[in-house]
Design a protein around this motif. Structure first.
Motif, PDB file in Angstrom:
ATOM      1  N   TYR A  52      -5.332   8.130  -7.607  1.00 34.35           N
ATOM      2  CA  TYR A  52      -4.470   7.097  -7.036  1.00 34.35           C
ATOM      3  C   TYR A  52      -5.122   5.718  -7.040  1.00 34.35           C
ATOM      4  CZ  TYR A  52      -2.532  11.474  -5.319  1.00 34.35           C
ATOM      5  OH  TYR A  52      -2.042  12.748  -5.239  1.00 34.35           O
ATOM      6  N   ILE A  55      -2.807   2.676  -7.799  1.00 36.76           N
ATOM      7  CA  ILE A  55      -1.760   2.218  -6.884  1.00 36.76           C
ATOM      8  C   ILE A  55      -2.310   1.782  -5.533  1.00 36.76           C
ATOM      9  CG2 ILE A  55       0.007   3.633  -7.964  1.00 36.76           C
ATOM     10  CD1 ILE A  55      -0.264   5.572  -5.662  1.00 36.76           C
ATOM     11  N   ILE A  59       1.835   4.326  -1.487  1.00 40.15           N
ATOM     12  CA  ILE A  59       2.564   4.883  -2.625  1.00 40.15           C
ATOM     13  C   ILE A  59       3.939   4.217  -2.696  1.00 40.15           C
ATOM     14  CG2 ILE A  59       3.514   6.972  -3.664  1.00 40.15           C
ATOM     15  CD1 ILE A  59       1.452   8.572  -2.101  1.00 40.15           C
ATOM     16  N   PRO A  60       4.294   3.599  -3.812  1.00 39.72           N
ATOM     17  CA  PRO A  60       5.633   3.006  -3.931  1.00 39.72           C
ATOM     18  C   PRO A  60       6.709   4.074  -3.757  1.00 39.72           C
ATOM     19  CG  PRO A  60       4.191   2.273  -5.720  1.00 39.72           C
ATOM     20  CD  PRO A  60       3.473   3.382  -5.018  1.00 39.72           C
ATOM     21  N   ASP A  61       7.791   3.712  -3.101  1.00 46.20           N
ATOM     22  CA  ASP A  61       8.852   4.684  -2.824  1.00 46.20           C
ATOM     23  C   ASP A  61       9.407   5.306  -4.098  1.00 46.20           C
ATOM     24  OD1 ASP A  61       8.596   4.316  -0.114  1.00 46.20           O
ATOM     25  OD2 ASP A  61      10.224   2.847   0.030  1.00 46.20           O
ATOM     26  N   ASP A  62       9.475   4.516  -5.180  1.00 50.54           N
ATOM     27  CA  ASP A  62      10.068   5.050  -6.404  1.00 50.54           C
ATOM     28  C   ASP A  62       9.150   6.043  -7.114  1.00 50.54           C
ATOM     29  OD1 ASP A  62       8.198   3.159  -7.148  1.00 50.54           O
ATOM     30  OD2 ASP A  62       9.407   2.317  -8.776  1.00 50.54           O
ATOM     31  N   ARG A  63       7.864   6.084  -6.730  1.00 49.00           N
ATOM     32  CA  ARG A  63       6.940   7.030  -7.349  1.00 49.00           C
ATOM     33  C   ARG A  63       6.584   8.185  -6.417  1.00 49.00           C
ATOM     34  NH1 ARG A  63       2.195   4.613 -10.889  1.00 49.00           N
ATOM     35  NH2 ARG A  63       2.445   6.745 -11.699  1.00 49.00           N
ATOM     36  N   GLN A 117       4.976   3.964   5.881  1.00 45.98           N
ATOM     37  CA  GLN A 117       4.576   3.940   4.478  1.00 45.98           C
ATOM     38  C   GLN A 117       3.827   5.213   4.122  1.00 45.98           C
ATOM     39  OE1 GLN A 117       2.211   0.441   4.950  1.00 45.98           O
ATOM     40  NE2 GLN A 117       3.728  -0.895   3.974  1.00 45.98           N
TER      41      GLN A 117
END
Length: 327
Positions: A52, A55, A59-63, A117
């Motif tokens: 990770y 990033i 963690i981005p929501d879309d991933r 988050q």
């Protein structure tokens, strides 16, 4: 560095504002009520995995679905460690031999959500999510592990000996592991008691008390607490010398750990910690996680009942000593 610092500062500011707007349940004396059954089971770990690095902390929501589905613990559960139904495991491999395979573990199936988050690590500083061990700290840890052996029970880990929990579940800081990630908090005006499911550790923290003499170095350290507004702050010093180098946060006689417990919502306690020690670390480091409510109740962890593992380890070592040395 400045570009990264601004969004991180805004993230913590927004989290602080959310906590301030929440009105927690209170005890008869008016303090936030921390009591109940909680769990920190999660795919999130103390230190950030190299997987990770790209990033960072959040963690981005879309991933999030991608990282969740591909996480090795979820793959283990979905495939039952690639067990073949009807095929008798031969015991040649720990997982296929039904040791600590998917059937026995319960680490959680989701990444931890802190301040709304999803996080890759509990450590928030340093920004790489790694513990900043000093060379001296690494040397002390290596020396402690080098003393492990099979001459007697004293050479085995504290968890194998049923003294304190595996993986620093009792802390401080309190860490999540492969299973038994439940806690019970019992609170009075004068004490906070934390019962840890793993190896039935119990922390009894006096509130507005005094540290004991330095000569006393108890398991899980010497902790005292005080209220800072609606947050319970706990300071711990003097970890037991056998625990210290193997703890999630090793600590020398010059170090201390600060924990902060804040009711963040009806379903969460925000748990923050900061570790300071000039011997083990190049700088102070800190992190935060959440304890989440659960309807599940912990089972008694009767560690010594049927603890044939420790007997088997030592008996196996004695058997090997009887075999002739190989050329």
């Amino acid at each position: 560095m400045i570009k990264r610092a601004i969004p991180i500062a805004l993230m913590f500011l927004s989290g602080a504002l959310a906590a301030q707007s929440y009105e927690p349940p209170r005890t008869a004396s008016g303090k936030p009520n921390l009591q109940g059954f909680w769990t920190n089971a999660s795919l999130t770990t103390m230190q950030r995995s190299a997987n990770y690095e790209e990033i960072g902390l959040v963690i981005p929501d879309d991933r999030l679905p991608e990282f969740t589905n591909d996480h090795h613990q979820n793959v283990r559960q979905a495939t039952d460690d690639n067990q073949v139904q009807g095929e008798l495991p031969d015991g040649s491999d720990l997982a296929r031999g039904r040791g600590y395979n998917a059937f026995w573990v319960d680490p959680g199936s989701q990444f931890g959500r802190v301040r709304g988050q999803s996080r890759t690590s509990w450590i928030t500083y340093p920004e790489d999510g790694r513990i900043p061990f000093s060379q001296q700290g690494n040397d002390l840890r290596s020396a402690a592990y080098a003393r492990r052996g099979n001459d007697g029970p004293e050479g085995r880990s504290l968890g194998e000996r049923c003294i304190i929990g595996f993986g620093s579940t009792g802390g401080p800081p309190m860490n999540n592991v492969l299973y038994n990630n439940m806690y019970q908090f019992v609170q009075t005006d004068d004490y906070l008691m934390i019962l840890v499911e793993m190896v039935h550790d119990t922390r009894i923290i006096p509130i507005n008390g005094q540290h004991r003499p330095d000569v006393l170095e108890p398991w899980l350290g010497d902790s005292v607490g005080y209220w800072d507004g609606d947050t319970l702050v706990v300071e711990t010093v003097n970890l037991h010398p056998q625990q210290s180098p193997r703890n999630a946060a090793p600590l020398s006689a010059k170090g201390k750990i600060i924990e902060r417990f804040t009711r963040y919502s009806d379903d969460q306690i925000l748990y923050e910690f900061e570790v300071s020690d000039p011997v083990y670390y190049t700088e102070d480091w800190r992190g935060e996680m959440t304890f989440n409510t659960t309807d599940t109740r912990p089972y008694e962890y009767a560690c010594h009942e049927g603890n044939y593992g420790l007997t088997g380890i030592l008996a196996g070592a004695r058997r090997l000593e009887l075999e002739p040395a190989s050329d």
